[in-house]
Design an enzyme around this catalytic site. Structure first.
Site, PDB file in Angstrom:
ATOM      1  N   LYS A 122       0.860  -1.195   0.000  1.00 41.66           N
ATOM      2  CA  LYS A 122       0.000   0.000   0.000  1.00 41.66           C
ATOM      3  C   LYS A 122       0.891   1.238   0.000  1.00 41.66           C
ATOM      4  CE  LYS A 122      -0.403   0.992   4.944  1.00 41.66           C
ATOM      5  NZ  LYS A 122       0.609   2.061   4.913  1.00 41.66           N
ATOM      6  N   ASP A 170      -1.527  -0.957  10.898  1.00 44.32           N
ATOM      7  CA  ASP A 170      -2.136  -0.874   9.564  1.00 44.32           C
ATOM      8  C   ASP A 170      -2.555  -2.239   9.020  1.00 44.32           C
ATOM      9  OD1 ASP A 170       0.382  -1.892   9.128  1.00 44.32           O
ATOM     10  OD2 ASP A 170       0.961  -0.460   7.585  1.00 44.32           O
ATOM     11  N   GLY A 208      10.587  -2.753   5.603  1.00 43.42           N
ATOM     12  CA  GLY A 208      10.868  -1.458   6.214  1.00 43.42           C
ATOM     13  C   GLY A 208      10.873  -0.333   5.213  1.00 43.42           C
ATOM     14  N   PRO A 252       9.805  -4.850  -0.536  1.00 45.08           N
ATOM     15  CA  PRO A 252      10.912  -4.471   0.358  1.00 45.08           C
ATOM     16  C   PRO A 252      10.453  -4.331   1.806  1.00 45.08           C
ATOM     17  CG  PRO A 252      10.948  -3.141  -1.632  1.00 45.08           C
ATOM     18  CD  PRO A 252       9.669  -3.914  -1.662  1.00 45.08           C
TER      19      PRO A 252
END
Length: 267
Positions: free
Chosen positions: A8, A132, A92, A90
């Site tokens: 996102k 999230d 972080g 990816p």
């Protein structure tokens, strides 16, 4: 069964206040992105987690995917499973990949074993895993508030727009990101900004993390300006970084960034 957890982006990110529980309240618009991990869940004689692709730090038995399974298993009688995650998003990077993986385990287990959980039940499990994480249960654009785990519908049309994501292999820790932010009420309502023409977002929409993160990592600021120079309608850092994204009207020009992962998709 196979599932494909997606990333996102954050359109705008306002850190509005520090909570008494140590977390922060925020406002943002979450938008799902077609950059996917690959998740396989199969019944097995014992529960286990393995991964491939991008190396995941930490012990396998501490992975959020396993925690998600055990959380659901604590309320439903489930057989052991083997979870294999091929990591492509990816880590972080401000893209929510780990939260998405955990949410898709919850959805996957619900489908595999016909648990008949509704969206609210699955979101309540997801909220226990990360701020999230619950977003990825419905997986549609929302106005996010509270800790980032409360949602309101939002009317936004990004169809036929193209998205360029640049992850420059710079790691920004969440603690570092929050240490540079002073919570404040935003000057403009994100709900109003999102209804403006995209070309106007640049003047009004902010990511509160950018000011301090860009000082610490000037490369990220330059990437954002590079995307604008290439014709982006809007460019920003996603979440607490370090992915920089640009929204383009049409197919974007070829972009080359040394030591970076670049992903282009349609919104």
């Amino acid at each position: 069964m196979n599932f494909f957890p997606n990333a996102k982006i954050n359109l705008g990110l306002n850190i509005t206040e520090k909570r008494t529980d140590g977390f922060h309240n925020l406002e943002s618009v979450f938008v799902p992105v077609l950059w996917n991990d690959e998740l396989e869940i199969i019944e097995s004689d014992q529960t286990s987690f393995v991964s491939s692709g991008i190396e995941i730090p930490g012990e396998p038995n501490e992975n959020l995917c396993l925690k998600a399974f055990y959380l659901v298993q604590s309320e439903f009688k489930l057989p052991p499973v083997r979870i294999h995650l091929k990591k492509n998003i990816p880590i972080g990077a401000g893209l929510g990949g780990g939260s998405s993986d955990a949410a898709f385990v919850i959805k996957g287990i619900n489908e595999m074993f016909e648990l008949n959980m509704n969206v609210e039940q699955m979101q309540n499990f997801a909220r226990k895993l990360g701020s999230d994480c619950a977003f990825f249960i419905k997986n549609e654009p929302v106005f996010a508030f509270g800790k980032g785990d409360e949602f309101a519908p939002i009317n936004i049309d990004l169809s036929n727009k193209y998205l360029v994501l640049v992850y420059p292999n710079v790691h920004v820790s969440t603690a570092q990101a929050y240490s540079g932010v002073k919570p404040k009420k935003p000057e403009y309502s994100l709900k109003d900004i999102i209804n403006m023409p995209i070309k106007d977002w640049r003047s009004f929409m902010k990511n509160d993390f950018e000011q301090s993160i860009f000082k610490a990592f000037p490369k990220l600021y330059r990437l954002k300006q590079d995307l604008y120079s290439l014709g982006a309608l809007y460019a920003s850092m996603s979440g607490s970084g370090s992915t920089i994204f640009g929204i383009f009207e049409g197919i974007p020009p070829r972009i080359k960034v040394k030591d970076a992962q670049i992903h282009i998709c349609k919104l």
